[in-house]
Motif scaffolding. Structure first.
Motif, PDB file in Angstrom:
ATOM      1  N   VAL A 274      40.720  31.279  34.065  1.00 35.86           N
ATOM      2  CA  VAL A 274      39.594  32.173  33.780  1.00 35.86           C
ATOM      3  C   VAL A 274      38.741  31.528  32.693  1.00 35.86           C
ATOM      4  O   VAL A 274      39.260  31.076  31.665  1.00 35.86           O
ATOM      5  CB  VAL A 274      40.087  33.561  33.331  1.00 35.86           C
ATOM      6  N   SER A 275      37.436  31.480  32.917  1.00 39.64           N
ATOM      7  CA  SER A 275      36.524  30.853  31.959  1.00 39.64           C
ATOM      8  C   SER A 275      36.309  31.761  30.760  1.00 39.64           C
ATOM      9  O   SER A 275      36.702  32.930  30.749  1.00 39.64           O
ATOM     10  CB  SER A 275      35.179  30.561  32.630  1.00 39.64           C
ATOM     11  N   ALA A 276      35.632  31.210  29.748  1.00 38.81           N
ATOM     12  CA  ALA A 276      35.342  31.988  28.545  1.00 38.81           C
ATOM     13  C   ALA A 276      34.464  33.194  28.846  1.00 38.81           C
ATOM     14  O   ALA A 276      34.511  34.203  28.143  1.00 38.81           O
ATOM     15  CB  ALA A 276      34.672  31.090  27.505  1.00 38.81           C
ATOM     16  N   SER A 277      33.676  33.103  29.915  1.00 38.70           N
ATOM     17  CA  SER A 277      32.802  34.211  30.300  1.00 38.70           C
ATOM     18  C   SER A 277      33.505  35.226  31.201  1.00 38.70           C
ATOM     19  O   SER A 277      32.896  36.203  31.634  1.00 38.70           O
ATOM     20  CB  SER A 277      31.553  33.678  31.004  1.00 38.70           C
ATOM     21  N   GLY A 278      34.781  34.982  31.500  1.00 46.87           N
ATOM     22  CA  GLY A 278      35.531  35.931  32.308  1.00 46.87           C
ATOM     23  C   GLY A 278      35.454  35.694  33.797  1.00 46.87           C
ATOM     24  O   GLY A 278      35.746  36.593  34.588  1.00 46.87           O
ATOM     25  N   GLU A 279      35.107  34.480  34.205  1.00 48.05           N
ATOM     26  CA  GLU A 279      34.988  34.166  35.634  1.00 48.05           C
ATOM     27  C   GLU A 279      36.195  33.362  36.096  1.00 48.05           C
ATOM     28  O   GLU A 279      36.678  32.470  35.383  1.00 48.05           O
ATOM     29  CB  GLU A 279      33.711  33.368  35.893  1.00 48.05           C
ATOM     30  N   LEU A 280      36.677  33.674  37.291  1.00 44.70           N
ATOM     31  CA  LEU A 280      37.784  32.918  37.876  1.00 44.70           C
ATOM     32  C   LEU A 280      37.364  31.460  38.087  1.00 44.70           C
ATOM     33  O   LEU A 280      36.257  31.190  38.556  1.00 44.70           O
ATOM     34  CB  LEU A 280      38.186  33.536  39.211  1.00 44.70           C
ATOM     35  N   VAL A 281      38.249  30.535  37.738  1.00 50.10           N
ATOM     36  CA  VAL A 281      37.984  29.111  37.920  1.00 50.10           C
ATOM     37  C   VAL A 281      38.899  28.614  39.035  1.00 50.10           C
ATOM     38  O   VAL A 281      40.120  28.753  38.953  1.00 50.10           O
ATOM     39  CB  VAL A 281      38.251  28.315  36.626  1.00 50.10           C
ATOM     40  N   THR A 282      38.318  28.044  40.072  1.00 49.14           N
ATOM     41  CA  THR A 282      39.109  27.585  41.208  1.00 49.14           C
ATOM     42  C   THR A 282      39.949  26.373  40.819  1.00 49.14           C
ATOM     43  O   THR A 282      39.668  25.681  39.828  1.00 49.14           O
ATOM     44  CB  THR A 282      38.215  27.218  42.390  1.00 49.14           C
TER      45      THR A 282
ATOM     46  N   SER B 203      45.201  43.066  41.236  1.00 44.69           N
ATOM     47  CA  SER B 203      44.489  43.643  42.380  1.00 44.69           C
ATOM     48  C   SER B 203      43.479  44.688  41.976  1.00 44.69           C
ATOM     49  O   SER B 203      42.696  45.160  42.802  1.00 44.69           O
ATOM     50  CB  SER B 203      45.501  44.267  43.356  1.00 44.69           C
ATOM     51  N   GLY B 204      43.483  45.099  40.716  1.00 43.12           N
ATOM     52  CA  GLY B 204      42.525  46.096  40.251  1.00 43.12           C
ATOM     53  C   GLY B 204      42.558  46.186  38.742  1.00 43.12           C
ATOM     54  O   GLY B 204      43.333  45.513  38.071  1.00 43.12           O
ATOM     55  N   GLY B 205      41.702  47.040  38.191  1.00 40.83           N
ATOM     56  CA  GLY B 205      41.649  47.201  36.743  1.00 40.83           C
ATOM     57  C   GLY B 205      40.679  46.231  36.100  1.00 40.83           C
ATOM     58  O   GLY B 205      39.956  45.480  36.767  1.00 40.83           O
ATOM     59  N   GLN B 206      40.661  46.235  34.767  1.00 41.94           N
ATOM     60  CA  GLN B 206      39.708  45.431  34.018  1.00 41.94           C
ATOM     61  C   GLN B 206      40.218  44.037  33.670  1.00 41.94           C
ATOM     62  O   GLN B 206      39.434  43.174  33.284  1.00 41.94           O
ATOM     63  CB  GLN B 206      39.331  46.163  32.718  1.00 41.94           C
ATOM     64  N   ASP B 207      41.508  43.812  33.796  1.00 34.64           N
ATOM     65  CA  ASP B 207      42.084  42.523  33.423  1.00 34.64           C
ATOM     66  C   ASP B 207      42.235  41.621  34.640  1.00 34.64           C
ATOM     67  O   ASP B 207      42.771  42.041  35.673  1.00 34.64           O
ATOM     68  CB  ASP B 207      43.455  42.714  32.769  1.00 34.64           C
ATOM     69  N   ALA B 208      41.762  40.391  34.515  1.00 34.38           N
ATOM     70  CA  ALA B 208      41.895  39.432  35.620  1.00 34.38           C
ATOM     71  C   ALA B 208      43.342  38.994  35.784  1.00 34.38           C
ATOM     72  O   ALA B 208      43.836  38.842  36.903  1.00 34.38           O
ATOM     73  CB  ALA B 208      41.009  38.219  35.357  1.00 34.38           C
ATOM     74  N   LEU B 209      44.013  38.777  34.655  1.00 34.17           N
ATOM     75  CA  LEU B 209      45.419  38.365  34.662  1.00 34.17           C
ATOM     76  C   LEU B 209      46.231  39.412  33.910  1.00 34.17           C
ATOM     77  O   LEU B 209      45.741  40.011  32.956  1.00 34.17           O
ATOM     78  CB  LEU B 209      45.591  37.006  33.974  1.00 34.17           C
ATOM     79  N   ARG B 210      47.457  39.622  34.339  1.00 34.39           N
ATOM     80  CA  ARG B 210      48.368  40.504  33.621  1.00 34.39           C
ATOM     81  C   ARG B 210      49.572  39.661  33.222  1.00 34.39           C
ATOM     82  O   ARG B 210      50.555  39.561  33.945  1.00 34.39           O
ATOM     83  CB  ARG B 210      48.778  41.682  34.496  1.00 34.39           C
TER      84      ARG B 210
ATOM     85  N   SER C 135      37.482  42.549  47.085  1.00 35.13           N
ATOM     86  CA  SER C 135      38.219  42.092  45.907  1.00 35.13           C
ATOM     87  C   SER C 135      38.185  43.148  44.809  1.00 35.13           C
ATOM     88  O   SER C 135      37.142  43.746  44.541  1.00 35.13           O
ATOM     89  CB  SER C 135      37.641  40.779  45.380  1.00 35.13           C
ATOM     90  N   GLY C 136      39.335  43.361  44.170  1.00 33.69           N
ATOM     91  CA  GLY C 136      39.393  44.301  43.057  1.00 33.69           C
ATOM     92  C   GLY C 136      39.569  43.610  41.721  1.00 33.69           C
ATOM     93  O   GLY C 136      39.762  44.259  40.701  1.00 33.69           O
ATOM     94  N   ASN C 137      39.509  42.273  41.719  1.00 32.76           N
ATOM     95  CA  ASN C 137      39.726  41.521  40.487  1.00 32.76           C
ATOM     96  C   ASN C 137      38.392  41.151  39.848  1.00 32.76           C
ATOM     97  O   ASN C 137      37.560  40.501  40.491  1.00 32.76           O
ATOM     98  CB  ASN C 137      40.540  40.259  40.794  1.00 32.76           C
ATOM     99  N   PRO C 138      38.154  41.542  38.596  1.00 32.67           N
ATOM    100  CA  PRO C 138      36.842  41.302  37.989  1.00 32.67           C
ATOM    101  C   PRO C 138      36.466  39.834  37.862  1.00 32.67           C
ATOM    102  O   PRO C 138      35.299  39.465  38.045  1.00 32.67           O
ATOM    103  CB  PRO C 138      36.962  41.970  36.614  1.00 32.67           C
TER     104      PRO C 138
ATOM    105  N   HIS D  24      33.161  35.242  40.002  1.00 33.01           N
ATOM    106  CA  HIS D  24      33.077  33.923  40.632  1.00 33.01           C
ATOM    107  C   HIS D  24      32.369  33.988  41.980  1.00 33.01           C
ATOM    108  O   HIS D  24      31.456  33.190  42.256  1.00 33.01           O
ATOM    109  CB  HIS D  24      34.481  33.347  40.821  1.00 33.01           C
ATOM    110  N   LEU D  25      32.737  34.939  42.804  1.00 36.20           N
ATOM    111  CA  LEU D  25      32.133  35.047  44.141  1.00 36.20           C
ATOM    112  C   LEU D  25      30.669  35.446  44.055  1.00 36.20           C
ATOM    113  O   LEU D  25      29.838  34.972  44.853  1.00 36.20           O
ATOM    114  CB  LEU D  25      32.911  36.065  44.973  1.00 36.20           C
ATOM    115  N   THR D  26      30.340  36.295  43.097  1.00 36.55           N
ATOM    116  CA  THR D  26      28.938  36.704  42.919  1.00 36.55           C
ATOM    117  C   THR D  26      28.082  35.510  42.529  1.00 36.55           C
ATOM    118  O   THR D  26      26.939  35.347  43.013  1.00 36.55           O
ATOM    119  CB  THR D  26      28.852  37.809  41.861  1.00 36.55           C
ATOM    120  N   ARG D  27      28.606  34.655  41.662  1.00 32.72           N
ATOM    121  CA  ARG D  27      27.856  33.455  41.283  1.00 32.72           C
ATOM    122  C   ARG D  27      27.667  32.531  42.487  1.00 32.72           C
ATOM    123  O   ARG D  27      26.576  32.008  42.710  1.00 32.72           O
ATOM    124  CB  ARG D  27      28.575  32.710  40.161  1.00 32.72           C
ATOM    125  N   ARG D  28      28.723  32.346  43.254  1.00 38.93           N
ATOM    126  CA  ARG D  28      28.611  31.472  44.437  1.00 38.93           C
ATOM    127  C   ARG D  28      27.611  32.030  45.435  1.00 38.93           C
ATOM    128  O   ARG D  28      26.817  31.282  46.018  1.00 38.93           O
ATOM    129  CB  ARG D  28      29.996  31.344  45.094  1.00 38.93           C
TER     130      ARG D  28
END
Length: 415
Positions: A248-256, A199-206, A396-399, A404-408
């Motif tokens: 998560v892609s190699a570029s750090g983007e969430l993959v649906t 929900s926050g921080g620099q890591d997409a997954l913990r 959203s607090g997940n990087p 992903h949403l910014t790209r869309r």
């Protein structure tokens, strides 16, 4: 034994035995602080002595014996030990254990104590991770994005409330275990979700949190093998975590889910999760009662992970399962997820109409705006979709999700 293999053994033993040692000491001495600190001292002694003395034949027994001695030594040093013992007897007068629940296991007693409904949900999660999972206070603080001192105070206050409220250290009776168990499962699922999509921080997954939640799920399934919702939650977490490498892609983007590389999914976890789902379906068919929330969510996840590609997903089955889930849990979030499935089955306009009905109650929920943006995009209402993406990004607090949403949203702008 090499240093690396010794370290691996110590890590494995810590995972396998920490909860058992703490729980055994908590029952014997009736004090969570004594149990936790003595267990930590025993593991520290193992780190110091095992490299020279070798791994004992029964590591768990060695740790329990060592921790018990440390606890006794500590209590002997306490100038107020008599008062503490009297208080412990008032709170935990169950030695030898009195059979109060369907299963007697010291670890299960400790789980129900940590997840008692008298405690706030954040405190339940922190205490469960500390006493059952063996995570350090700094690790828990980092996971939930709070200061280490604040997390230490949260755990200390939770222990104090257990003492002050005379919360019993026992498994609930058969009559009320289902009600209490739901709170325990909610704590485990909270921990898993925080790891699955931070929900926050620099890591997409913990990953550490997801792994810990699954380990707790396995523990619960071990001691409560007949509880359908326990099996359902474990299956749900396994099937969800199986997709970790593709999320998560190699570029750090969430993959649906639709875009994930299914060849990267963990097939062993999927097979294990599917086996649990089939086991529960068979039990229900044999008259085992109506499936609960976690069993239905696991069944939905099984449909997704069974499809060789996104286009092969059996959306009619997904909607049927959501219909059953709405009957069990008619929350707005469940209805939102059902609307997304309906959009795949009956078209985006139908799904969007159902999503729009939830606007008043879910306006502050980022996933609502994500779903609405995607459906608005599909029906050609690009300007409204652009605004909805912006709202989702703000919430959203997940990087990885923000990327992903910014790209869309950017695709709409360029279009």
């Amino acid at each position: 034994m090499t240093s690396s293999s010794l370290e691996e053994t110590l890590t494995r033993v810590h995972h396998e035995e920490w909860a058992r040692v703490v729980a055994t000491l908590a029952r014997r001495f009736g004090d969570l602080d004594v149990a936790e600190e003595a267990a930590a001292e025993a593991f520290a002694a193992a780190v110091e002595r095992w490299p020279t003395d070798g791994i004992p034949p029964h590591p768990g027994g060695w740790l329990t014996t060592t921790a018990t001695r440390r606890a006794i030594d500590r209590l002997r040093r306490e100038s107020r030990r008599d008062a503490k013992h009297q208080a412990a007897q008032m709170l935990y007068a169950d030695s030898p254990p009195e059979r109060t629940g369907p299963v007697e296991d010291d670890r299960l007693r400790l789980v129900f104590t940590c997840a008692h409904p008298a405690l706030a949900m954040e405190a339940r999660a922190a205490l469960t991770l500390r006493l059952i999972g063996g995570l350090t206070v700094p690790e828990i603080a980092a996971a939930f994005l709070v200061q280490e001192r604040a997390m230490a105070q949260r755990i200390t206050r939770a222990k104090a409330k257990i003492r002050a409220a005379h919360i019993p250290y026992r498994v609930p009776s058969s009559a009320d275990i289902s009600e209490r168990l739901s709170g325990v499962l909610a704590v485990v699922y909270l921990v898993f979700n925080e790891g699955y999509l931070a929900s926050g921080g620099q890591d997409a997954l913990r990953v550490d949190l997801s792994d810990e939640a699954i380990r707790l799920g396995r523990l619960l399934h071990e001691v409560l093998p007949e509880e359908g919702e326990v099996a359902g939650l474990l299956a749900l977490m396994l099937l969800t975590d199986a997709r970790r490498a593709a999320r998560v892609s190699a570029s750090g983007e969430l993959v649906t889910l639709e875009e994930q590389d299914r060849a990267a999914w963990d097939r062993a976890l999927i097979a294990e999760g599917h086996a649990l789902v089939r086991e529960r379906l068979a039990a229900v068919a044999a008259g085992g009662g109506r499936p609960g929330r976690y069993q239905l969510l696991a069944a939905i996840s099984a449909v997704h992970t069974n499809a060789p590609s996104a286009r092969d997903t059996d959306w009619s089955q997904v909607v049927v399962n959501y219909d059953q889930l709405v009957a069990v849990d008619p929350s707005p979030v469940v209805r939102l997820n059902r609307a997304v499935a309906v959009a795949e089955l009956d078209g985006p306009s139908v799904g969007l109409a159902e999503v729009e009905r939830l606007a008043d109650v879910l306006d502050s929920y980022h996933a609502f705006h994500v779903a609405r943006a995607e459906l608005l995009r599909r029906v050609g209402r690009s300007a409204e979709a652009h605004t909805a993406y912006g709202r989702a990004i703000a919430l959203s607090g997940n990087p990885a999700e923000v990327a992903h949403l910014t790209r869309r949203q950017g695709q709409l702008t360029r279009g």
